[in-house]
Design an enzyme around this catalytic site. Structure first.
Site, PDB file in Angstrom:
ATOM      1  N   ARG A  51       3.731   0.010  37.019  1.00  0.00           N
ATOM      2  CA  ARG A  51       3.453   0.150  35.709  1.00  0.00           C
ATOM      3  C   ARG A  51       2.888  -1.098  35.106  1.00  0.00           C
ATOM      4  NH1 ARG A  51       7.547   2.815  36.511  1.00  0.00           N
ATOM      5  NH2 ARG A  51       7.994   1.258  37.790  1.00  0.00           N
ATOM      6  N   THR A  52       3.348  -2.031  35.359  1.00  0.00           N
ATOM      7  CA  THR A  52       2.636  -3.419  34.690  1.00  0.00           C
ATOM      8  C   THR A  52       1.286  -3.685  35.280  1.00  0.00           C
ATOM      9  OG1 THR A  52       4.909  -4.344  34.790  1.00  0.00           O
ATOM     10  CG2 THR A  52       3.154  -5.984  34.462  1.00  0.00           C
ATOM     11  N   ARG A 101       2.115 -11.574  38.776  1.00  0.00           N
ATOM     12  CA  ARG A 101       3.435 -11.507  38.741  1.00  0.00           C
ATOM     13  C   ARG A 101       3.838 -12.296  40.122  1.00  0.00           C
ATOM     14  NH1 ARG A 101       6.807  -5.889  38.809  1.00  0.00           N
ATOM     15  NH2 ARG A 101       6.528  -6.517  36.752  1.00  0.00           N
ATOM     16  N   HIS A 129       9.315 -11.787  31.282  1.00  0.00           N
ATOM     17  CA  HIS A 129       8.302 -10.742  31.226  1.00  0.00           C
ATOM     18  C   HIS A 129       7.859 -10.222  30.062  1.00  0.00           C
ATOM     19  CE1 HIS A 129       6.307  -7.240  33.169  1.00  0.00           C
ATOM     20  NE2 HIS A 129       7.396  -6.425  33.790  1.00  0.00           N
TER      21      HIS A 129
HETATM   22  N1   CP Z   1       8.501  -2.637  34.037  1.00  0.00           N
HETATM   23  C1   CP Z   1       7.820  -3.100  35.123  1.00  0.00           C
HETATM   24  O1   CP Z   1       7.813  -4.217  35.104  1.00  0.00           O
HETATM   25  O2   CP Z   1       7.485  -1.959  35.955  1.00  0.00           O
HETATM   26  P1   CP Z   1       6.852  -2.427  37.386  1.00  0.00           P
HETATM   27  O3   CP Z   1       7.661  -3.329  38.085  1.00  0.00           O
HETATM   28  O4   CP Z   1       6.730  -1.120  37.902  1.00  0.00           O
HETATM   29  O5   CP Z   1       5.428  -3.088  36.985  1.00  0.00           O
END
Ligand code: CP
Length: 358
Positions: A51-52, A101, A129
């Site tokens: 997602r991120t 990240r 986050h």
């Molecule tokens: N919510 C979230 O951070 O998802 P991802 O780890 O897939 O980016």
């Protein structure tokens, strides 16, 4: 130029502005389609993400900008020993904004110290986050219509759950918000976060029993027990299925309760709940893209002065073995706390006594 390392790097007026911009982006997408033409985003993801990362990249493309990335940071020159600081200094020559990240806590802060362009923390270990919190805030705004007078249940991994920590920090700033902290003993909220709640005189209760409290919640924020954060796999096995939200349990929830989850989920929400109109977690992922669009636009276009949280140099290495100061040789920064002789690590915010440091 400024960085967003923590949700508190944005004040509540700015959050309101981002929410308004995100709503406008949804309603009038054509207005924004070329607004960042010629600008570039770099995504530096040292840890897995769906997602991120993809929403950051989609966000920049929908603003008319471009994205450069490294498919796998373990195949970047980080594998040869290049530091985070050197990496961002180099990448800042190629782009206008960086989303990063990293599995180590405080890594985004280490990057921001060396970066001449905005750094956005896209998740640093179990610490913070902030852009997930922006997604959560827009979801609460769109599902419930207010940020005050809310009872928010946070359920699952409250110890390592960086999204939980960021959401608490964001919601503490609104009137009459109460927190119900639902976790097993092993995954309770860390001491530094409880201290934050106490200092803000926030109302909160701790429980391990979801069913006994679900009926009073306006928002239920479910989280995954994160296998990757445990040093001891047997401890993970013991707690991994501690909560499973089912259609049966949803019968106990308020009619207007919004169920959020940062995703990915494993077992903690049964698929049967997805059809419940109160299940907001897939709508939350669209909201994440919209808020990242609003944030990128703000950081790339605003003429603000450099912003970085103030720190005091006290020396030593952080007691938290997941702190970025344990990964790289970094200036040992600590912020002295006025009460009870504790110090807060500048990078990962772990509270510690002088003698605890290495
Ligand atoms: N919510 C979230 O951070 O998802 P991802 O780890 O897939 O980016």
């Amino acid at each position: 130029m400024r960085h967003v390392l923590d949700i508190t790097d944005l004040n509540v007026t700015e959050i309101d502005e981002l929410v308004a911009t995100a709503e406008d982006m949804l309603a009038n997408s054509a207005k924004y389609a070329h607004i960042l033409a010629g600008k570039k985003l770099a995504t530096l993801f040292y840890e897995p993400s769906t997602r991120t990362r993809m929403s950051f990249e989609a966000a920049m493309l929908e603003l008319g900008g471009s994205v450069i990335s490294c498919a796998d940071m373990s195949r970047s020159s980080a594998s040869k020993g290049e530091t985070i600081g050197d990496t961002v200094r180099v990448v800042s020559n190629y782009v206008d904004v960086i989303a990063m990240r990293h599995p180590y806590e405080g890594a985004a802060y280490a990057a921001a110290l060396k970066s001449p362009i905005p750094v956005i923390n896209a998740g640093d270990g179990g610490h913070s986050h902030p852009t997930q919190t922006l997604a959560d805030l827009l979801t609460i705004h769109r599902e419930i219509g207010r940020f005050d007078r809310l009872t928010i249940g946070l359920c699952g991994d409250l110890k390592y759950g960086r999204t939980v920590h960021s959401l608490i920090n964001a919601m503490l700033r609104y009137e009459n918000v109460k927190f119900v902290l639902i976790s097993p003993e092993e995954l309770k909220l860390p001491a530094y976060m409880l201290e934050t709640l106490d200092r803000a005189h926030a109302g909160y209760e701790e429980t391990s029993d979801l069913e006994s409290v679900i009926g009073k919640l306006d928002v239920l924020y479910m989280t995954r027990v994160q296998k990757e954060r445990f040093d001891d796999e047997s401890e993970y096995e013991r707690v991994k299925d501690c909560y499973v939200l089912t259609a049966e349990k949803m019968k106990l929830a308020k009619k207007e309760c919004a169920v959020l989850h940062p995703l990915p989920r494993v077992n903690e929400i049964a698929e049967e709940v997805d059809d419940d109109p109160r299940a907001a977690y897939f709508r939350q992922t669209l909201n994440g893209k919209l808020m990242r669009m609003a944030l990128i636009l703000k950081l790339v276009t605003e003429k603000d002065s450099v912003y970085i949280r103030e720190k005091t140099v006290l020396g030593g290495k952080c007691a938290n073995k997941k702190c970025v100061t344990r990964l790289e040789k970094l200036a040992p920064l600590y912020k002295a706390e006025e009460e009870n002789g504790m110090h807060r690590c500048a990078y990962c915010e772990t509270l510690q006594k002088l003698g605890d440091r290495k």
